[in-house]
Design an enzyme around this catalytic site. Sequence first.
Site, PDB file in Angstrom:
ATOM      1  N   GLU A 219     -67.192   8.124  54.859  1.00  0.00           N
ATOM      2  CA  GLU A 219     -66.357   9.326  54.831  1.00  0.00           C
ATOM      3  C   GLU A 219     -66.120   9.739  53.378  1.00  0.00           C
ATOM      4  OE1 GLU A 219     -64.726  11.758  56.762  1.00  0.00           O
ATOM      5  OE2 GLU A 219     -63.971  12.350  54.785  1.00  0.00           O
TER       6      GLU A 219
ATOM      7  N   ARG B 157     -53.351  17.988  65.163  1.00  0.00           N
ATOM      8  CA  ARG B 157     -54.629  17.401  64.755  1.00  0.00           C
ATOM      9  C   ARG B 157     -54.470  16.098  63.994  1.00  0.00           C
ATOM     10  NH1 ARG B 157     -58.963  21.172  63.483  1.00  0.00           N
ATOM     11  NH2 ARG B 157     -58.530  23.020  64.646  1.00  0.00           N
TER      12      ARG B 157
ATOM     13  N   ARG C 280     -52.534  31.534  60.107  1.00  0.00           N
ATOM     14  CA  ARG C 280     -52.110  30.429  60.965  1.00  0.00           C
ATOM     15  C   ARG C 280     -50.824  29.812  60.436  1.00  0.00           C
ATOM     16  NH1 ARG C 280     -57.227  27.020  59.847  1.00  0.00           N
ATOM     17  NH2 ARG C 280     -56.897  25.814  61.723  1.00  0.00           N
TER      18      ARG C 280
ATOM     19  N   ASP D 275     -69.360  19.987  64.512  1.00  0.00           N
ATOM     20  CA  ASP D 275     -69.464  21.198  63.694  1.00  0.00           C
ATOM     21  C   ASP D 275     -70.689  21.190  62.788  1.00  0.00           C
ATOM     22  OD1 ASP D 275     -67.171  22.189  64.814  1.00  0.00           O
ATOM     23  OD2 ASP D 275     -66.086  22.453  62.926  1.00  0.00           O
TER      24      ASP D 275
ATOM     25  N   ALA E  13     -63.666  21.169  68.967  1.00  0.00           N
ATOM     26  CA  ALA E  13     -63.477  19.717  68.947  1.00  0.00           C
ATOM     27  C   ALA E  13     -63.948  19.115  70.268  1.00  0.00           C
ATOM     28  CB  ALA E  13     -62.012  19.382  68.695  1.00  0.00           C
TER      29      ALA E  13
HETATM   30  C1  LIG Z   1     -58.827  28.151  63.049  1.00  0.00           C
HETATM   31  C2  LIG Z   1     -59.490  27.080  63.895  1.00  0.00           C
HETATM   32  C3  LIG Z   1     -58.888  26.668  65.069  1.00  0.00           C
HETATM   33  C4  LIG Z   1     -59.506  25.729  65.905  1.00  0.00           C
HETATM   34  N1  LIG Z   1     -58.902  25.386  67.076  1.00  0.00           N
HETATM   35  C5  LIG Z   1     -59.530  24.528  67.907  1.00  0.00           C
HETATM   36  C6  LIG Z   1     -58.939  24.173  69.158  1.00  0.00           C
HETATM   37  O1  LIG Z   1     -57.832  24.610  69.507  1.00  0.00           O
HETATM   38  N2  LIG Z   1     -59.635  23.322  69.978  1.00  0.00           N
HETATM   39  C7  LIG Z   1     -60.855  22.814  69.622  1.00  0.00           C
HETATM   40  O2  LIG Z   1     -61.434  22.046  70.416  1.00  0.00           O
HETATM   41  N3  LIG Z   1     -61.404  23.103  68.427  1.00  0.00           N
HETATM   42  C8  LIG Z   1     -60.788  23.951  67.568  1.00  0.00           C
HETATM   43  N4  LIG Z   1     -61.376  24.248  66.381  1.00  0.00           N
HETATM   44  C9  LIG Z   1     -62.638  23.602  66.012  1.00  0.00           C
HETATM   45  C10 LIG Z   1     -62.439  22.156  65.554  1.00  0.00           C
HETATM   46  O3  LIG Z   1     -61.519  22.117  64.505  1.00  0.00           O
HETATM   47  C11 LIG Z   1     -63.760  21.576  65.074  1.00  0.00           C
HETATM   48  O4  LIG Z   1     -64.759  21.882  66.004  1.00  0.00           O
HETATM   49  C12 LIG Z   1     -63.687  20.067  64.917  1.00  0.00           C
HETATM   50  O5  LIG Z   1     -62.684  19.695  64.008  1.00  0.00           O
HETATM   51  C13 LIG Z   1     -65.040  19.528  64.456  1.00  0.00           C
HETATM   52  O6  LIG Z   1     -65.001  18.135  64.252  1.00  0.00           O
HETATM   53  P1  LIG Z   1     -66.141  17.412  63.459  1.00  0.00           P
HETATM   54  O7  LIG Z   1     -65.792  15.959  63.530  1.00  0.00           O
HETATM   55  O8  LIG Z   1     -67.461  17.855  63.926  1.00  0.00           O
HETATM   56  O9  LIG Z   1     -66.048  17.926  61.949  1.00  0.00           O
HETATM   57  P2  LIG Z   1     -64.824  17.852  60.869  1.00  0.00           P
HETATM   58  O10 LIG Z   1     -63.529  17.736  61.544  1.00  0.00           O
HETATM   59  O11 LIG Z   1     -65.071  18.988  59.952  1.00  0.00           O
HETATM   60  O12 LIG Z   1     -65.085  16.476  60.109  1.00  0.00           O
HETATM   61  C14 LIG Z   1     -66.093  16.323  59.145  1.00  0.00           C
HETATM   62  C15 LIG Z   1     -65.788  15.080  58.297  1.00  0.00           C
HETATM   63  O13 LIG Z   1     -66.906  14.793  57.471  1.00  0.00           O
HETATM   64  C16 LIG Z   1     -66.490  14.544  56.146  1.00  0.00           C
HETATM   65  N5  LIG Z   1     -67.608  14.929  55.265  1.00  0.00           N
HETATM   66  C17 LIG Z   1     -68.028  16.179  54.976  1.00  0.00           C
HETATM   67  N6  LIG Z   1     -69.106  16.138  54.176  1.00  0.00           N
HETATM   68  C18 LIG Z   1     -69.394  14.829  53.960  1.00  0.00           C
HETATM   69  C19 LIG Z   1     -70.415  14.132  53.209  1.00  0.00           C
HETATM   70  N7  LIG Z   1     -71.364  14.807  52.538  1.00  0.00           N
HETATM   71  N8  LIG Z   1     -70.395  12.774  53.210  1.00  0.00           N
HETATM   72  C20 LIG Z   1     -69.446  12.096  53.906  1.00  0.00           C
HETATM   73  N9  LIG Z   1     -68.468  12.705  54.637  1.00  0.00           N
HETATM   74  C21 LIG Z   1     -68.441  14.057  54.652  1.00  0.00           C
HETATM   75  C22 LIG Z   1     -65.245  15.398  55.976  1.00  0.00           C
HETATM   76  O14 LIG Z   1     -64.423  14.907  54.944  1.00  0.00           O
HETATM   77  C23 LIG Z   1     -64.601  15.272  57.362  1.00  0.00           C
HETATM   78  O15 LIG Z   1     -63.757  14.162  57.460  1.00  0.00           O
HETATM   79  C24 LIG Z   1     -60.761  25.178  65.529  1.00  0.00           C
HETATM   80  C25 LIG Z   1     -61.345  25.560  64.320  1.00  0.00           C
HETATM   81  C26 LIG Z   1     -60.738  26.515  63.510  1.00  0.00           C
HETATM   82  C27 LIG Z   1     -61.410  26.931  62.219  1.00  0.00           C
END
Ligand SMILES: Cc1cc2nc3c(=O)[nH]c(=O)nc-3n(C[C@H](O)[C@H](O)[C@H](O)COP(=O)(O)OP(=O)(O)OC[C@H]3O[C@@H](n4cnc5c(N)ncnc54)[C@H](O)[C@@H]3O)c2cc1C
Length: 435
Positions: free
Chosen positions: A36, A119, A206, A317, A330
Amino acid sequence: MTPAKQFTVAIIGGGIGGLALAIGLLRRNVLVQIYEAAAEFKEVGLGLTIGPAAHRAMPLIDPKIREIYDTLITTHADSPGFERFKDTWFEVVWATGEKAGEVLMDLKALPSGQTTVRRADFLDALGKLVPEGVVHFGKRVEKLVEMDEDEHEGEGVEMVFEDGSSARASVVVGCDGIHSRVKQFVLSEEEYNRTQPRYSGMYGYRAVLDMETMVEAVGEHRARVSSMYIGDGAYGVTYPIMRAKKVNVGIYPLHSEWDSDKWMRPARKEDMRRDFAHMGGHINSLIEHMPDPSQWAIFEHPHISTFARSRIAILGDAAHASTPHQGAGAGQAIEDAHVIAELLGDPRVTDSNHAIAAFQAYDAVRRPRSQRVVTSSAQNAYLLCLRLDGVGGDEEKLKSRLNVQLRWLWDLDVQEQAEGARRLMLERIEGSIES
Ligand SMILES: Cc1cc2nc3c(=O)[nH]c(=O)nc-3n(C[C@H](O)[C@H](O)[C@H](O)COP(=O)(O)OP(=O)(O)OC[C@H]3O[C@@H](n4cnc5c(N)ncnc54)[C@H](O)[C@@H]3O)c2cc1C
Ligand SMILES: *[C@@H]1O[C@H](CO)[C@@H](O)[C@H](O)[C@H]1NC(C)=O
C-alpha cells in the site's frame, strides 16, 4: 510435502477492493502480501452505500466481512419512528417543477433497505482482519517486470517501488484505484493513453452534517429518510450514517467543463447558490448549512479491452471506476474480489499457470458486468437530472426506469457468477493439460 498452493499473490493497494480480496485469499490459504502506497489504511470520512448484490457477496468472501459491515451499518431503523422505511433505499423527491417538495416514489431495496457506513470505519475494520506481516505500508509501486521461467532468477513478477526497494510474487492484482499504475502493465501503451479516466460532465459538493443541523435544514422526515432530490439539470442525495447521528450529503449539477487538472478545487458559497438556485427549498436550505464548498470533479473510466494480461490483473476502480450515481463502485470492487478469491482459492488451482487461467476467467465474467455499471451509472445521472432521452421529467417513465436501472444491478446471483467463472477457468486449465 509441498504446500497446496505453489504460487504467491501480491495485492497492490489496500482500499476496500484490495482488503476484501486479501481477506478472501487468506481464508482460502492462498499466500498473499499487500503493498500500500500510504503510511496507513486511509479513506475519507464520507458515507458509502452498498447495494444488495455486493451485500450478498460479502459473506461468500468471508463471513467476517459481512459481520463487520452489519455491525457498522446505519439503516432507517436507527431513527425511532422511521422503522416503516426499513425496505426503502431512497425516497425520490421532486426538487423542481410543479410538484417540488413532493415525493415521487419510495424506491425499495429488498431485502435490506438502505444500508450505509462511514467509509473510514469500514476500511479500518477490514484492515484489522488482515494479520500483521501481510501488509507493507509506504510501498508505492512504480514498475512491474515480468520474469520468464528460463531466466535464472525464476518466474514471477518483480515489483519496483518508489523508494527503490523491490519485491516479488508469482502473480499480481492491482487494486490501486482510479489512477492505477498497475493498469499500465496490463494494457498496451496506446490503449493506456487512450483510456485515461475522464471528466464525466458533472461535479459535486459533498459534506457530512450533524443530524441536528440536518433537521434544522430540511425537517425531521427528509433528514432521517435517505433522499434523492431530482431536478432539472441537477440532483442531490442525502442519507444518514453513524447510527443516524450524521448525514452524508452530495449535490451534483451537470456541467460540461472542468478546467482544472486537479480533482478538487475550492469554491465559494456563491457557486453553490448559483448551481442550485432553481433546485427548490430543501436543497437551497441544505446549501446554507454545508460547510466546505469544494467542488469534486466526477471522473469515470472508459471501457478497456481487458482486466488481465498474463500474471497481472486489475480489480475495482483500477479497472472500471464509475461515477457515483448508482452507489455501486465499492460494491463492484467487492464482487470482483469474490470472484478472484473463489478462483484462486479453488483446490485445483495450484500453480502460476492455473492462476493465469483464473485471471482470464475473471476478466471474461466480470468485465461485461462492471463496464455495464459504468455506463448505467452515467445514464443514471441524466435520469436523476430529468435529462435522459425518452424519459425526461415524465413521472411514470421515471418511476419504471429507476426500478429497471437498479433491478439488474441488484438481482445478480453472485454465487452463480463465481461458478460461471470457475467453469471457464477449469476449461482453460484442462484444455492446456490436454494440449
Ligand atoms: C463522490 C463519490 C461517491 C461514491 N459513493 C459510493 C457509494 O455510495 N457506494 C459505492 O459502492 N461506491 C461509491 N463510490 C465509489 C467507491 O468509492 C470506489 O468504487 C471504491 O472506493 C473503489 O475501491 P478500490 O479499492 O478499487 O480503490 P481505492 O479505494 O481507490 O483504493 C486504492 C488504494 O490503492 C493505493 N494505491 C494507489 N496507487 C498505488 C500504487 N502505485 N502502489 C501502491 N498502492 C497504491 C491507494 O493509496 C489506495 O489505498 C463513490 C465514489 C465517489 C467519487
Ligand atoms: C503515451 O503517452 C506518453 C506520455 O504522454 C507519450 O510519451 C507516449 O509517446 C504515448 N504513447 C503512445 C503509443 O501514444
